[in-house]
Design a protein around this motif. Structure first.
Motif, short mmCIF file in Angstrom:
data_model
loop_
_atom_site.label_atom_id
_atom_site.label_comp_id
_atom_site.label_asym_id
_atom_site.label_seq_id
_atom_site.Cartn_x
_atom_site.Cartn_y
_atom_site.Cartn_z
N GLY A 19 11.73 -7.41 -12.98
CA GLY A 19 12.63 -6.48 -12.30
C GLY A 19 13.88 -6.20 -13.10
N ASP A 69 14.31 1.39 -7.05
CA ASP A 69 13.14 1.55 -6.18
C ASP A 69 12.22 2.66 -6.69
OD1 ASP A 69 13.98 -0.49 -4.53
OD2 ASP A 69 15.09 0.86 -3.20
N LEU A 72 10.36 1.31 -9.58
CA LEU A 72 9.31 0.40 -9.12
C LEU A 72 8.04 1.17 -8.79
CD1 LEU A 72 8.60 -2.52 -8.18
CD2 LEU A 72 9.45 -1.85 -5.94
N GLU A 73 8.19 2.28 -8.06
CA GLU A 73 7.03 3.11 -7.73
C GLU A 73 6.41 3.73 -8.98
OE1 GLU A 73 5.55 3.21 -4.82
OE2 GLU A 73 7.07 1.76 -4.16
N ARG A 76 4.49 1.03 -10.87
CA ARG A 76 3.26 0.69 -10.14
C ARG A 76 2.16 1.71 -10.45
NH1 ARG A 76 5.69 -0.87 -4.80
NH2 ARG A 76 5.74 -3.10 -5.00
N SER A 83 0.37 -2.18 -4.12
CA SER A 83 1.72 -2.26 -3.55
C SER A 83 2.11 -3.67 -3.14
CB SER A 83 1.84 -1.32 -2.36
OG SER A 83 0.92 -1.70 -1.36
N VAL A 86 5.08 -7.32 -6.33
CA VAL A 86 6.48 -6.90 -6.46
C VAL A 86 7.13 -7.72 -7.59
CG1 VAL A 86 6.77 -6.18 -4.07
CG2 VAL A 86 7.21 -8.54 -4.69
N HIS A 90 12.62 -8.85 -6.44
CA HIS A 90 12.44 -8.30 -5.10
C HIS A 90 11.81 -9.31 -4.15
CE1 HIS A 90 12.72 -3.79 -6.22
NE2 HIS A 90 13.49 -4.53 -6.98
N LYS A 91 11.43 -10.47 -4.64
CA LYS A 91 10.86 -11.52 -3.78
C LYS A 91 12.00 -12.27 -3.11
CE LYS A 91 6.79 -12.23 -6.62
NZ LYS A 91 6.09 -13.14 -7.51
#
Length: 142
Positions: A19, A69, A72-73, A76, A83, A86, A90-91
């Protein structure tokens, strides 16, 4: 700048897993954590920053990149990940187990033990300064 698919995938995978990503401002070396030239890492992150997928900070000759965010998308989709996966940032961290509410010692620890003298009425603890006649003197002592 032209970056090979293999190196771009390595950079994006490292960014997605954590991240965040850091890179020194030295374009002539390999990246310290990845087996990729540092210049390619910085330029790939510069590209993601211009698209709004990464926030960039620069401090003490190091670049700090944080995934947004939207980024992130995008990653992915680029890395073909479900999805459910993560990044580490973000965990949610695992919470420590709480003590039972009725268990006063487990809930507050042993902090109440040193204040027991107030509850008993023994307002003068052993080892305190003498009360009443204590008058400190300043200056030359004979």
């Amino acid at each position: 700048m032209i970056i090979s698919k293999e190196n771009r995938r390595t950079i994006y995978t490292a960014l997605f897993q954590e991240g965040v990503l850091v890179a020194p401002k030295n374009f002539e070396i390999k990246h310290p954590n990845l087996d990729v030239p540092n210049l390619e890492v910085v330029k790939a992150m510069q590209s993601l920053t211009s698209k709004g997928f990464v926030h960039t900070r620069f401090s003490w000759q190091w670049y700090y990149y944080v995934l947004t965010d939207e980024g992130l998308e995008y990653l992915r989709e680029y890395l073909h990940l479900p999805s459910e996966i993560v990044p580490a940032t973000h965990k949610r961290p695992a919470r420590p187990q709480r003590a039972v509410v009725g268990d006063r010692e487990g809930f507050r620890g042993n902090r109440g033990g040193d204040r027991e003298y107030r509850r008993r009425g023994d307002f003068e603890k052993k080892g305190d300064a003498p009360s009443g006649g204590f008058r400190p003197r300043f200056g030359r002592q004979e």
